[in-house]
Write a protein that holds these residues in place. Structure first.
Motif, PDB file in Angstrom:
ATOM      1  N   LYS A  36       0.813  -1.218   0.000  1.00  0.00           N
ATOM      2  CA  LYS A  36       0.000   0.000   0.000  1.00  0.00           C
ATOM      3  C   LYS A  36       0.845   1.267   0.000  1.00  0.00           C
ATOM      4  O   LYS A  36       0.318   2.357  -0.200  1.00  0.00           O
ATOM      5  N   VAL A  37       2.145   1.159   0.240  1.00  0.00           N
ATOM      6  CA  VAL A  37       3.013   2.332   0.332  1.00  0.00           C
ATOM      7  C   VAL A  37       3.161   2.973  -1.040  1.00  0.00           C
ATOM      8  O   VAL A  37       3.394   2.296  -2.038  1.00  0.00           O
ATOM      9  N   VAL A  38       3.023   4.305  -1.074  1.00  0.00           N
ATOM     10  CA  VAL A  38       3.158   5.051  -2.319  1.00  0.00           C
ATOM     11  C   VAL A  38       4.470   5.826  -2.260  1.00  0.00           C
ATOM     12  O   VAL A  38       4.701   6.605  -1.341  1.00  0.00           O
ATOM     13  N   THR A  39       5.341   5.607  -3.232  1.00  0.00           N
ATOM     14  CA  THR A  39       6.615   6.308  -3.289  1.00  0.00           C
ATOM     15  C   THR A  39       6.401   7.692  -3.886  1.00  0.00           C
ATOM     16  O   THR A  39       5.760   7.826  -4.929  1.00  0.00           O
ATOM     17  N   PRO A  40       6.915   8.743  -3.219  1.00  0.00           N
ATOM     18  CA  PRO A  40       6.705  10.090  -3.759  1.00  0.00           C
ATOM     19  C   PRO A  40       7.514  10.304  -5.040  1.00  0.00           C
ATOM     20  O   PRO A  40       8.556   9.684  -5.246  1.00  0.00           O
ATOM     21  N   THR A  41       7.017  11.215  -5.865  1.00  0.00           N
ATOM     22  CA  THR A  41       7.753  11.578  -7.079  1.00  0.00           C
ATOM     23  C   THR A  41       8.964  12.417  -6.681  1.00  0.00           C
ATOM     24  O   THR A  41       9.068  12.871  -5.542  1.00  0.00           O
ATOM     25  N   GLY A  42       9.853  12.642  -7.616  1.00  0.00           N
ATOM     26  CA  GLY A  42      11.035  13.444  -7.342  1.00  0.00           C
ATOM     27  C   GLY A  42      10.683  14.855  -6.909  1.00  0.00           C
ATOM     28  O   GLY A  42      11.302  15.427  -6.006  1.00  0.00           O
ATOM     29  N   ASP A  43       9.676  15.434  -7.540  1.00  0.00           N
ATOM     30  CA  ASP A  43       9.245  16.797  -7.205  1.00  0.00           C
ATOM     31  C   ASP A  43       8.665  16.850  -5.793  1.00  0.00           C
ATOM     32  O   ASP A  43       8.968  17.761  -5.017  1.00  0.00           O
ATOM     33  N   GLU A  44       7.826  15.863  -5.451  1.00  0.00           N
ATOM     34  CA  GLU A  44       7.258  15.807  -4.103  1.00  0.00           C
ATOM     35  C   GLU A  44       8.349  15.614  -3.057  1.00  0.00           C
ATOM     36  O   GLU A  44       8.323  16.247  -1.992  1.00  0.00           O
ATOM     37  N   LEU A  45       9.308  14.764  -3.365  1.00  0.00           N
ATOM     38  CA  LEU A  45      10.409  14.511  -2.440  1.00  0.00           C
ATOM     39  C   LEU A  45      11.227  15.765  -2.201  1.00  0.00           C
ATOM     40  O   LEU A  45      11.593  16.078  -1.064  1.00  0.00           O
ATOM     41  N   LEU A  46      11.483  16.526  -3.256  1.00  0.00           N
ATOM     42  CA  LEU A  46      12.239  17.774  -3.144  1.00  0.00           C
ATOM     43  C   LEU A  46      11.484  18.792  -2.286  1.00  0.00           C
ATOM     44  O   LEU A  46      12.073  19.449  -1.417  1.00  0.00           O
ATOM     45  N   LYS A  47      10.168  18.911  -2.517  1.00  0.00           N
ATOM     46  CA  LYS A  47       9.357  19.849  -1.733  1.00  0.00           C
ATOM     47  C   LYS A  47       9.322  19.451  -0.261  1.00  0.00           C
ATOM     48  O   LYS A  47       9.477  20.297   0.626  1.00  0.00           O
ATOM     49  N   MET A  48       9.132  18.175   0.019  1.00  0.00           N
ATOM     50  CA  MET A  48       9.067  17.720   1.414  1.00  0.00           C
ATOM     51  C   MET A  48      10.411  17.900   2.109  1.00  0.00           C
ATOM     52  O   MET A  48      10.463  18.263   3.288  1.00  0.00           O
ATOM     53  N   THR A  49      11.497  17.675   1.385  1.00  0.00           N
ATOM     54  CA  THR A  49      12.827  17.885   1.959  1.00  0.00           C
ATOM     55  C   THR A  49      13.038  19.351   2.293  1.00  0.00           C
ATOM     56  O   THR A  49      13.572  19.689   3.353  1.00  0.00           O
ATOM     57  N   GLY A  50      12.592  20.231   1.418  1.00  0.00           N
ATOM     58  CA  GLY A  50      12.697  21.666   1.677  1.00  0.00           C
ATOM     59  C   GLY A  50      11.898  22.079   2.901  1.00  0.00           C
ATOM     60  O   GLY A  50      12.365  22.888   3.713  1.00  0.00           O
ATOM     61  N   VAL A  51      10.705  21.526   3.053  1.00  0.00           N
ATOM     62  CA  VAL A  51       9.872  21.845   4.214  1.00  0.00           C
ATOM     63  C   VAL A  51      10.560  21.391   5.497  1.00  0.00           C
ATOM     64  O   VAL A  51      10.604  22.124   6.491  1.00  0.00           O
ATOM     65  N   VAL A  52      11.112  20.191   5.494  1.00  0.00           N
ATOM     66  CA  VAL A  52      11.798  19.672   6.682  1.00  0.00           C
ATOM     67  C   VAL A  52      13.013  20.526   7.016  1.00  0.00           C
ATOM     68  O   VAL A  52      13.237  20.887   8.179  1.00  0.00           O
TER      69      VAL A  52
END
Length: 83
Positions: A36-52
């Motif tokens: 059921k785990v959904v792997t984030p796209t590269g763009d989503e991963l970049l945005k989430m990393t920036g938020v963190v």
């Protein structure tokens, strides 16, 4: 009425499982959840990393500010020690 305490199997079948059967059931359930785990796209991963990173930077600044304030107050209250 009987209470089901989170077990997916009910009735006498759940009591007949041996330790290896329970381990196999657990591993099967783990694999089902991993599917059921959904792997984030590269763009989503970049945005989430920036938020963190932004959140961590804000928290560092907050702790640094509080440290400076409390250090200054302690220096005023107890006087500066020998240098």
């Amino acid at each position: 009425m009987t209470a089901n305490h989170g077990s997916s199997a009910s009735g006498p079948e759940s009591r007949r499982r041996g330790p290896f059967g329970r381990i196999a059931l657990f591993l099967r359930q783990v694999l089902d959840e991993l599917r059921k785990v959904v792997t984030p796209t590269g763009d989503e991963l970049l945005k989430m990393t920036g938020v963190v990173l932004a959140f961590v930077a804000v928290m560092i600044m907050l702790v640094m500010g509080l440290d400076w304030v409390f250090g200054t107050l302690a220096g005023l209250l107890f006087g500066a020690g020998p240098a």
